[in-house]
Design a protein around this motif. Structure first.
Motif, PDB file in Angstrom:
ATOM      1  N   ILE A  83      -4.516  17.861   1.416  1.00 33.58           N
ATOM      2  CA  ILE A  83      -3.293  18.168   1.975  1.00 33.58           C
ATOM      3  C   ILE A  83      -3.064  17.459   3.340  1.00 33.58           C
ATOM      4  O   ILE A  83      -1.987  17.424   3.729  1.00 33.58           O
ATOM      5  N   THR A  84      -4.237  17.215   4.134  1.00 32.51           N
ATOM      6  CA  THR A  84      -4.032  16.923   5.462  1.00 32.51           C
ATOM      7  C   THR A  84      -4.079  15.165   5.568  1.00 32.51           C
ATOM      8  O   THR A  84      -4.151  14.819   6.622  1.00 32.51           O
ATOM      9  N   ASP A  85      -4.119  14.499   4.550  1.00 32.92           N
ATOM     10  CA  ASP A  85      -4.480  13.357   4.475  1.00 32.92           C
ATOM     11  C   ASP A  85      -2.893  12.788   5.019  1.00 32.92           C
ATOM     12  O   ASP A  85      -2.011  13.162   4.710  1.00 32.92           O
ATOM     13  N   THR A  86      -3.330  11.236   5.741  1.00 30.24           N
ATOM     14  CA  THR A  86      -2.099  10.772   6.162  1.00 30.24           C
ATOM     15  C   THR A  86      -1.746   9.691   5.227  1.00 30.24           C
ATOM     16  O   THR A  86      -2.534   8.849   5.067  1.00 30.24           O
ATOM     17  N   ILE A  87      -0.484   9.473   4.801  1.00 28.16           N
ATOM     18  CA  ILE A  87      -0.232   8.515   3.741  1.00 28.16           C
ATOM     19  C   ILE A  87       0.662   7.334   4.487  1.00 28.16           C
ATOM     20  O   ILE A  87       1.916   7.870   4.980  1.00 28.16           O
ATOM     21  N   THR A  88       0.444   6.304   4.414  1.00 29.03           N
ATOM     22  CA  THR A  88       0.876   5.239   4.979  1.00 29.03           C
ATOM     23  C   THR A  88       1.821   4.139   3.902  1.00 29.03           C
ATOM     24  O   THR A  88       0.856   3.708   3.311  1.00 29.03           O
ATOM     25  N   LEU A  89       2.833   3.985   3.990  1.00 30.37           N
ATOM     26  CA  LEU A  89       3.442   3.095   2.813  1.00 30.37           C
ATOM     27  C   LEU A  89       3.659   1.742   3.783  1.00 30.37           C
ATOM     28  O   LEU A  89       4.034   1.613   4.791  1.00 30.37           O
ATOM     29  N   GLN A  90       3.178   0.634   2.950  1.00 24.57           N
ATOM     30  CA  GLN A  90       3.379  -0.755   3.500  1.00 24.57           C
ATOM     31  C   GLN A  90       3.911  -1.855   2.668  1.00 24.57           C
ATOM     32  O   GLN A  90       3.851  -1.677   1.282  1.00 24.57           O
ATOM     33  N   TRP A  91       4.669  -2.631   3.225  1.00 23.70           N
ATOM     34  CA  TRP A  91       5.221  -3.659   2.334  1.00 23.70           C
ATOM     35  C   TRP A  91       5.466  -4.942   3.013  1.00 23.70           C
ATOM     36  O   TRP A  91       4.957  -5.155   4.374  1.00 23.70           O
ATOM     37  N   SER A  92       5.894  -6.037   2.542  1.00 24.53           N
ATOM     38  CA  SER A  92       5.604  -7.326   3.073  1.00 24.53           C
ATOM     39  C   SER A  92       7.035  -7.697   3.686  1.00 24.53           C
ATOM     40  O   SER A  92       8.228  -6.942   3.484  1.00 24.53           O
ATOM     41  N   SER A  93       7.049  -8.296   4.771  1.00 24.14           N
ATOM     42  CA  SER A  93       8.225  -8.624   5.553  1.00 24.14           C
ATOM     43  C   SER A  93       9.128  -9.826   4.761  1.00 24.14           C
ATOM     44  O   SER A  93       8.817 -10.441   3.910  1.00 24.14           O
ATOM     45  N   LEU A 153       0.901  -1.060   0.084  1.00 28.77           N
ATOM     46  CA  LEU A 153      -0.086   0.163   0.116  1.00 28.77           C
ATOM     47  C   LEU A 153       0.807   1.310  -0.095  1.00 28.77           C
ATOM     48  O   LEU A 153       2.058   1.279   0.465  1.00 28.77           O
ATOM     49  N   PRO A 154       0.524   2.384  -0.645  1.00 30.22           N
ATOM     50  CA  PRO A 154      -0.729   2.519  -1.208  1.00 30.22           C
ATOM     51  C   PRO A 154      -0.716   1.870  -2.485  1.00 30.22           C
ATOM     52  O   PRO A 154       0.334   1.473  -3.213  1.00 30.22           O
ATOM     53  N   VAL A 155      -1.988   1.721  -3.169  1.00 28.99           N
ATOM     54  CA  VAL A 155      -2.251   1.303  -4.609  1.00 28.99           C
ATOM     55  C   VAL A 155      -1.333   2.152  -5.442  1.00 28.99           C
ATOM     56  O   VAL A 155      -1.262   3.328  -5.584  1.00 28.99           O
ATOM     57  N   ASP A 156      -0.600   1.548  -6.340  1.00 30.65           N
ATOM     58  CA  ASP A 156       0.354   2.419  -7.367  1.00 30.65           C
ATOM     59  C   ASP A 156      -0.762   3.120  -8.206  1.00 30.65           C
ATOM     60  O   ASP A 156      -1.912   2.910  -8.770  1.00 30.65           O
ATOM     61  N   LYS A 201      12.457  -0.271  11.364  1.00 33.05           N
ATOM     62  CA  LYS A 201      12.223  -1.811  11.570  1.00 33.05           C
ATOM     63  C   LYS A 201      10.877  -2.638  11.237  1.00 33.05           C
ATOM     64  O   LYS A 201      10.876  -3.676  11.114  1.00 33.05           O
ATOM     65  N   ASP A 202       9.904  -1.617  11.163  1.00 34.38           N
ATOM     66  CA  ASP A 202       8.205  -2.309  10.821  1.00 34.38           C
ATOM     67  C   ASP A 202       8.288  -2.143   9.547  1.00 34.38           C
ATOM     68  O   ASP A 202       9.025  -1.920   8.659  1.00 34.38           O
ATOM     69  N   THR A 203       7.143  -2.734   9.038  1.00 35.46           N
ATOM     70  CA  THR A 203       6.999  -2.850   7.606  1.00 35.46           C
ATOM     71  C   THR A 203       6.065  -1.869   7.163  1.00 35.46           C
ATOM     72  O   THR A 203       5.194  -2.089   6.321  1.00 35.46           O
ATOM     73  N   LYS A 204       6.137  -0.746   7.774  1.00 35.70           N
ATOM     74  CA  LYS A 204       5.133   0.444   7.246  1.00 35.70           C
ATOM     75  C   LYS A 204       6.035   1.834   7.537  1.00 35.70           C
ATOM     76  O   LYS A 204       6.667   1.655   8.516  1.00 35.70           O
ATOM     77  N   LEU A 205       5.576   2.861   6.879  1.00 32.12           N
ATOM     78  CA  LEU A 205       6.155   4.306   7.234  1.00 32.12           C
ATOM     79  C   LEU A 205       4.950   5.124   6.843  1.00 32.12           C
ATOM     80  O   LEU A 205       4.515   4.941   5.628  1.00 32.12           O
ATOM     81  N   THR A 206       4.806   6.154   7.878  1.00 32.77           N
ATOM     82  CA  THR A 206       3.913   7.031   7.485  1.00 32.77           C
ATOM     83  C   THR A 206       4.683   8.373   6.724  1.00 32.77           C
ATOM     84  O   THR A 206       5.841   8.584   7.299  1.00 32.77           O
ATOM     85  N   VAL A 207       4.403   8.724   5.549  1.00 33.27           N
ATOM     86  CA  VAL A 207       5.041   9.680   4.735  1.00 33.27           C
ATOM     87  C   VAL A 207       5.021  11.017   5.741  1.00 33.27           C
ATOM     88  O   VAL A 207       4.142  11.257   6.228  1.00 33.27           O
ATOM     89  N   PRO A 208       6.339  11.387   5.864  1.00 27.30           N
ATOM     90  CA  PRO A 208       6.590  12.760   6.681  1.00 27.30           C
ATOM     91  C   PRO A 208       5.812  13.825   6.235  1.00 27.30           C
ATOM     92  O   PRO A 208       5.608  14.164   5.043  1.00 27.30           O
ATOM     93  N   ALA A 209       5.124  14.670   7.116  1.00 25.51           N
ATOM     94  CA  ALA A 209       4.437  15.576   6.817  1.00 25.51           C
ATOM     95  C   ALA A 209       5.071  16.764   6.110  1.00 25.51           C
ATOM     96  O   ALA A 209       4.625  17.657   5.131  1.00 25.51           O
ATOM     97  N   SER A 210       6.520  16.842   6.216  1.00 23.38           N
ATOM     98  CA  SER A 210       7.359  17.662   5.476  1.00 23.38           C
ATOM     99  C   SER A 210       7.442  17.655   3.957  1.00 23.38           C
ATOM    100  O   SER A 210       7.599  18.399   3.479  1.00 23.38           O
ATOM    101  N   LEU A 211       7.078  16.398   3.446  1.00 23.95           N
ATOM    102  CA  LEU A 211       6.753  16.287   2.085  1.00 23.95           C
ATOM    103  C   LEU A 211       5.401  16.733   1.594  1.00 23.95           C
ATOM    104  O   LEU A 211       5.103  16.680   0.397  1.00 23.95           O
ATOM    105  N   ARG A 212       4.686  17.180   2.135  1.00 27.04           N
ATOM    106  CA  ARG A 212       3.107  17.826   1.899  1.00 27.04           C
ATOM    107  C   ARG A 212       3.475  18.996   0.990  1.00 27.04           C
ATOM    108  O   ARG A 212       4.009  19.912   1.455  1.00 27.04           O
TER     109      ARG A 212
END
Length: 163
Positions: A55-65, A45-48, A95-106
């Motif tokens: 602009i206030t959306d929280t975007i979380t990137l996820q991948w498989s271990s 995730l997210p879908v390609d 270390k986790d398999t997800k990352l919230t896109v930093p707000a600084s990239l908005r």
């Protein structure tokens, strides 16, 4: 060993039988081997190609271990703003398999930005003088995905306003 005058042995004789002495043989010197690199993580995730319009959306990137990471390993997540010509790039280690896109990239310039991202396992090889870890890629890089983030404020909230 028995100081006998002949090779003839008679019943009832006491003989001294020495044990065979074996000297150890030199073997190969054990050398630490680097484990094989990890396979590429599968991006989930997210879908390609998705575009976030607020602009206030929280975007979380996820991948498989790719398996259990060692203490000195982490996922290296790279997020690149393609709209900037690739000059704006963020690299984070988790270390986790997800990352919230930093707000600084908005995008705050009321334009849409296209971001490309990918993940690879990295191993810490040392630290800088200030203690910042130094990482080296230790696996196969995932495929790349893109997402869009519109620089609009769909919620009607000023990006600089405080609640």
């Amino acid at each position: 060993f028995n100081k006998m005058s002949s090779d003839i042995v008679w019943q009832g004789m006491y003989l001294s039988l020495p044990l065979c002495q074996r000297l150890p043989t030199e073997g190969p010197t054990p050398t630490p081997t680097t484990p094989p690199p990890y396979q590429a993580p599968t991006l989930l995730l997210p879908v390609d190609g998705i575009v976030y319009s607020n602009i206030t959306d929280t975007i979380t990137l996820q991948w498989s271990s790719v398996g259990t990471l060692r203490d000195n390993e982490a996922y290296q997540v790279t997020i690149e703003d393609v709209t900037s010509g690739g000059t704006s790039r963020t690299v984070q280690y988790v270390k986790d398999t997800k990352l919230t896109v930093p707000a600084s990239l908005r995008p705050l310039d009321n334009t849409s930005h296209i971001f490309r991202w990918w993940v690879v396992v990295a191993i810490q090889t040392g630290s800088n003088a200030d203690g910042t870890p130094i990482y080296m890629v230790n696996g196969t890089t995932s495929s790349m995905r893109v997402f869009g983030w519109a620089g609009t404020n769909g919620g009607g909230i000023s990006p600089t306003a405080t609640p």
